[in-house]
Design a protein around this motif. Structure first.
Motif, mmCIF file in Angstrom:
data_model
loop_
_atom_site.group_PDB
_atom_site.id
_atom_site.type_symbol
_atom_site.label_atom_id
_atom_site.label_comp_id
_atom_site.label_asym_id
_atom_site.label_seq_id
_atom_site.Cartn_x
_atom_site.Cartn_y
_atom_site.Cartn_z
ATOM 1 N N VAL A 26 -17.187 3.695 -6.941
ATOM 2 C CA VAL A 26 -17.317 3.903 -5.503
ATOM 3 C C VAL A 26 -16.035 3.459 -4.810
ATOM 4 N N VAL A 27 -15.662 4.166 -3.749
ATOM 5 C CA VAL A 27 -14.509 3.797 -2.915
ATOM 6 C C VAL A 27 -15.023 3.417 -1.539
ATOM 7 N N LEU A 28 -14.700 2.210 -1.101
ATOM 8 C CA LEU A 28 -15.077 1.699 0.217
ATOM 9 C C LEU A 28 -13.850 1.689 1.132
ATOM 10 N N SER A 29 -14.071 1.987 2.421
ATOM 11 C CA SER A 29 -12.973 1.893 3.382
ATOM 12 C C SER A 29 -13.548 1.665 4.778
ATOM 13 N N HIS A 30 -12.679 1.253 5.680
ATOM 14 C CA HIS A 30 -13.078 0.943 7.062
ATOM 15 C C HIS A 30 -11.935 1.352 7.971
ATOM 16 N N VAL A 87 -11.607 -0.706 -3.083
ATOM 17 C CA VAL A 87 -11.462 -0.852 -1.633
ATOM 18 C C VAL A 87 -10.086 -0.314 -1.238
ATOM 19 N N SER A 88 -10.065 0.605 -0.268
ATOM 20 C CA SER A 88 -8.805 1.203 0.183
ATOM 21 C C SER A 88 -8.668 1.060 1.690
ATOM 22 N N PRO A 89 -7.470 0.771 2.189
ATOM 23 C CA PRO A 89 -7.240 0.868 3.635
ATOM 24 C C PRO A 89 -7.463 2.314 4.085
ATOM 25 N N TRP A 90 -7.803 2.489 5.343
ATOM 26 C CA TRP A 90 -8.121 3.827 5.844
ATOM 27 C C TRP A 90 -6.925 4.774 5.732
ATOM 28 N N LYS A 91 -5.719 4.262 5.868
ATOM 29 C CA LYS A 91 -4.543 5.146 5.894
ATOM 30 C C LYS A 91 -4.249 5.797 4.541
ATOM 31 N N ASP A 130 -0.173 8.106 -6.661
ATOM 32 C CA ASP A 130 -1.279 7.456 -7.345
ATOM 33 C C ASP A 130 -2.344 7.189 -6.289
ATOM 34 N N SER A 131 -3.456 6.613 -6.703
ATOM 35 C CA SER A 131 -4.587 6.483 -5.787
ATOM 36 C C SER A 131 -4.364 5.460 -4.687
ATOM 37 N N SER A 132 -3.227 4.755 -4.695
ATOM 38 C CA SER A 132 -2.931 3.829 -3.604
ATOM 39 C C SER A 132 -1.927 4.409 -2.622
ATOM 40 N N GLY A 133 -1.565 5.694 -2.771
ATOM 41 C CA GLY A 133 -0.684 6.319 -1.796
ATOM 42 C C GLY A 133 0.361 7.223 -2.416
ATOM 43 N N VAL A 134 1.191 7.809 -1.537
ATOM 44 C CA VAL A 134 2.270 8.717 -1.939
ATOM 45 C C VAL A 134 3.585 8.114 -1.474
ATOM 46 N N ARG A 135 4.564 8.060 -2.378
ATOM 47 C CA ARG A 135 5.884 7.530 -2.044
ATOM 48 C C ARG A 135 6.963 8.557 -2.387
ATOM 49 N N SER A 136 8.073 8.491 -1.679
ATOM 50 C CA SER A 136 9.192 9.394 -1.920
ATOM 51 C C SER A 136 10.019 8.885 -3.094
ATOM 52 N N ARG A 137 10.408 9.796 -3.974
ATOM 53 C CA ARG A 137 11.301 9.430 -5.071
ATOM 54 C C ARG A 137 12.757 9.392 -4.624
ATOM 55 N N ARG A 138 13.043 9.826 -3.412
ATOM 56 C CA ARG A 138 14.418 9.788 -2.909
ATOM 57 C C ARG A 138 14.783 8.391 -2.409
ATOM 58 N N ASP A 139 13.909 7.837 -1.561
ATOM 59 C CA ASP A 139 14.229 6.533 -0.970
ATOM 60 C C ASP A 139 13.127 5.500 -1.177
ATOM 61 N N GLY A 140 12.018 5.877 -1.869
ATOM 62 C CA GLY A 140 10.954 4.923 -2.152
ATOM 63 C C GLY A 140 10.003 4.669 -1.006
ATOM 64 N N ALA A 141 10.186 5.321 0.139
ATOM 65 C CA ALA A 141 9.358 5.050 1.315
ATOM 66 C C ALA A 141 7.980 5.688 1.181
ATOM 67 N N GLY A 175 2.765 -3.740 -14.107
ATOM 68 C CA GLY A 175 2.095 -2.592 -13.524
ATOM 69 C C GLY A 175 1.895 -2.689 -12.033
ATOM 70 N N ALA A 176 2.705 -3.475 -11.327
ATOM 71 C CA ALA A 176 2.483 -3.706 -9.909
ATOM 72 C C ALA A 176 2.714 -2.467 -9.072
ATOM 73 N N GLY A 177 3.365 -1.443 -9.646
ATOM 74 C CA GLY A 177 3.646 -0.256 -8.855
ATOM 75 C C GLY A 177 2.649 0.848 -9.041
ATOM 76 N N PHE A 178 1.573 0.642 -9.794
ATOM 77 C CA PHE A 178 0.637 1.721 -10.066
ATOM 78 C C PHE A 178 -0.756 1.328 -9.604
ATOM 79 N N ASP A 179 -1.348 2.173 -8.732
ATOM 80 C CA ASP A 179 -2.718 2.000 -8.278
ATOM 81 C C ASP A 179 -3.010 0.546 -7.916
ATOM 82 N N THR A 180 -2.418 0.088 -6.844
ATOM 83 C CA THR A 180 -2.504 -1.331 -6.495
ATOM 84 C C THR A 180 -3.622 -1.624 -5.501
ATOM 85 N N LEU A 181 -4.675 -0.833 -5.515
ATOM 86 C CA LEU A 181 -5.800 -1.075 -4.621
ATOM 87 C C LEU A 181 -6.591 -2.297 -5.080
ATOM 88 N N ASP A 182 -7.277 -2.930 -4.130
ATOM 89 C CA ASP A 182 -8.216 -3.995 -4.486
ATOM 90 C C ASP A 182 -9.409 -3.367 -5.204
#
Length: 611
Positions: A420-424, A524-528, A560-571, A478-485
């Protein structure tokens, strides 16, 4: 701009499964056929090891020594090779008085054929190239270089008169259906402590094709447009495809490859299964992406016999049966299963008797509740468990929303676990929520064991994590992969089912609760970034793998499931807010916006069943 690498074959030796997967995703010119490779990449440093790997993959070469190389002559052939032989010119066109013998020969037969070469190269050549942003010179990284030697044709042995007579008798007996000449297939030796598992060889099959079948294949309709892609995230893949029976046979072979450590084979069968599952009517295979002649031969065998012999042999192999038993223990991967087998263990009792103290806590729980955790979870029970979790989250703070993901959302009648995925909508509500929810569920008697509790996202204030490329990670692995709570827990409904246990005494019921233990993941995921979380935790394994590969190669993004980042600048890249900058109205709308932002056609969960 993508780097221009030669065709690379990646050796799996000395690589962990996660490291192998990451490298495969990074290599833009990866091939799974070693005969196609110009460079063979591996975590090796000695020529002897390189030669061993070449022999293991049945690639015959002869070594090129340093004196044979010329700075002006490339050691790998040009992709567009010259024709090996040109038509001979008329003798009148050749001035034999002025041309040397070599020149005459060159003009008659054309340029000498280019002999394909291959280099076995240290893995650091590729990683140094990626980190430096350009393909570095390869010479300092070469472990071995050789010319590919074509396999000599097999000539039939010359038989003498007596041998010919014996051969005739052999054929006559075979035609008569005699079984006298057949030697029984020896069974595998009894297990011994400390032996190493080696998978059985698979006998090749001879596939016959009639003239009518060949004519049908030459008149086949074109492959549907959506199947021209190699990315399964761009194809609809239903839960019950038309070719389900054939796919089940391939899945058995894939499982055997998993258990025996054939990572390349597992990847190849996964891609083939995902493609075939998306194909509406299977009358051909070889033309489909990710398949080829091997899968085509297996399909021919399945069409003729209704089964695949390799799958039958795998099912009847007692060693594979033991490995599968161990592999199904919660917390045991295929490498650990083989380690258990090599220690001489053959069942769960052996693990308890000889190795209980060596197990992790997760593995001990997996052994203790093995039978219960293998039971499928009906959809109604999945919904009931999810409802309890959501209610406890709203006790912490009202306004939480939840999506049941995993196989349930893809439409499976029963699930192996509950995800289950929870968010607020208020980001402050998801901060440190997972721990408070688990504590409440433990006090209420639903969670009997908490095996893993990760609060990585809360620890960094739920700020989107910038992707740092291929730079070495410091701190937590593994801190850069799927870092959701998230929390991984063992669940048991504390309210006994009266249909299973009619005893009305609650005290006795608490001491012998008949409800089975279940595996439950609470994310648990932030809404964004909730849309990415729902997408990542819903889709099949191959769908997720191809989605990451698509984002990398087609969009220069890291997903990954914790968001999308740019491979150009990492943002961090926000794909879930609307054009006005407002957040998505619900989690499912956020998921649709991720598809749209990545340039992908929306696929409902029921069409992401790639396995």
């Amino acid at each position: 701009m993508a780097l221009s690498f030669p065709v690379i074959f990646l050796l799996s030796a000395n690589l962990g499964s996660k490291e192998l997967q990451d490298l495969e995703e990074q290599i833009p010119t990866l091939t799974y056929d070693i005969n196609e490779a110009e460079v063979i990449l591996g975590k090796i440093s000695r020529k002897e090891r390189a030669l061993f790997e070449l022999r293991k993959h049945k690639l015959v070469t002869e070594e090129i020594h340093s004196l044979e190389r010329s700075p002006s002559t490339p050691t790998t052939p040009d992709r567009k090779r010259a024709r090996l032989q040109t038509p001979a010119q008329a003798s009148s066109d050749i001035d034999s008085d002025t041309a040397s013998d070599n020149e005459v020969q060159r003009r008659l037969v054309g340029p000498a054929p280019v002999v394909p070469t291959v280099k076995v190269v240290k893995l650091t050549w590729f990683t140094d190239s990626i980190q430096g942003g350009e393909v570095v010179p390869i010479d300092d990284y070469v472990v071995y270089e050789g010319r590919k030697v074509p396999k000599p044709p097999v000539e039939a042995p010359q038989l003498g008169p007596a041998e010919k007579a014996a051969e005739v008798i052999q054929r006559a007996l075979a035609d008569a259906g005699s079984t006298l000449l057949r030697s029984p297939r020896p069974g595998p030796p009894r297990g011994r402590r400390g032996e190493t598992y080696v998978s059985h060889p698979v006998r090749p099959t001879l596939v016959r094709q009639s003239t009518s079948e060949h004519e049908i294949e030459t008149q086949l309709p074109p492959i549907p447009e959506y199947l021209h892609t190699t990315y399964s995230c761009q194809r609809p893949t239903p839960n019950h495809p038309p070719n389900e029976a054939f796919i089940e046979e391939l899945a058995k072979i894939k499982t055997a490859r998993t258990l025996t450590g054939d990572k390349i084979g597992v990847r190849a069968y996964s891609s083939a299964i995902a493609t075939i599952a998306a194909y509406p009517a299977l009358t051909e295979v070889a033309r489909l992406p990710g398949c080829g002649n091997k899968i085509a031969l297996l399909f021919q065998e399945f069409r003729d016999t209704g089964q695949i012999r390799e799958a039958r042999e795998d099912e009847s192999d007692p060693k594979l049966a033991v490995l599968k038993l161990f592999y199904n223990i919660w917390g045991v991967a295929e490498t650990t299963a083989r380690d258990f087998y090599n220690r001489g263990w053959r069942d769960l009792d052996d693990i308890v008797e000889y190795g209980w103290d060596t197990l992790t806590r997760v593995q001990q729980i997996g052994v203790k509740y093995y039978d219960e955790l293998q039971l499928p979870i009906p959809r109604a029970e999945v919904e009931a468990i999810a409802g309890v979790i959501l209610a406890h989250a709203n006790q912490v703070r009202a306004g939480f929303e939840m999506v049941i993901v995993g196989g349930y959302r893809r439409g499976k009648a029963a699930s192996g676990d509950v995800d289950v995925v929870l968010s607020h909508r208020d980001e402050r509500a998801t901060q440190d929520l997972v721990g408070r929810v688990v504590v409440g569920l433990e006090r209420a008697g639903y969670v009997t064991h908490t095996l893993s509790l990760a609060t990585t996202n809360s620890e960094r204030g739920q700020a989107p994590l910038a992707w740092k490329g291929n730079a070495p990670r410091r701190g937590r692995a593994g801190a850069g992969f799927d870092t959701l709570d998230k929390a991984l827990v063992v669940w048991q409904d504390p309210n006994p089912n009266p249909d299973l246990d009619p005893d009305p005494d609650p005290a006795r019921n608490r001491s012998r609760n008949p409800n089975p233990h279940r595996r439950v993941d609470i994310i648990v995921s932030p809404w964004k970034t909730a849309g990415c979380a729902v997408l990542g935790w819903t889709s099949g394994t191959t769908f997720q793998r191809d989605l990451r590969r698509y984002c990398k190669r087609e969009r220069l993004l890291k997903f990954d499931s914790s968001g999308v980042r740019s491979r150009r600048d990492g943002a961090w890249v926000d794909l879930e807010s609307g054009p006005d900058g407002k957040p998505a109205p619900d989690m499912l709308t956020a998921e649709r916006r991720v598809f749209e932002g990545l340039g992908l056609e929306w696929r409902p969960p029921e069409e992401r069943c790639t396995g």
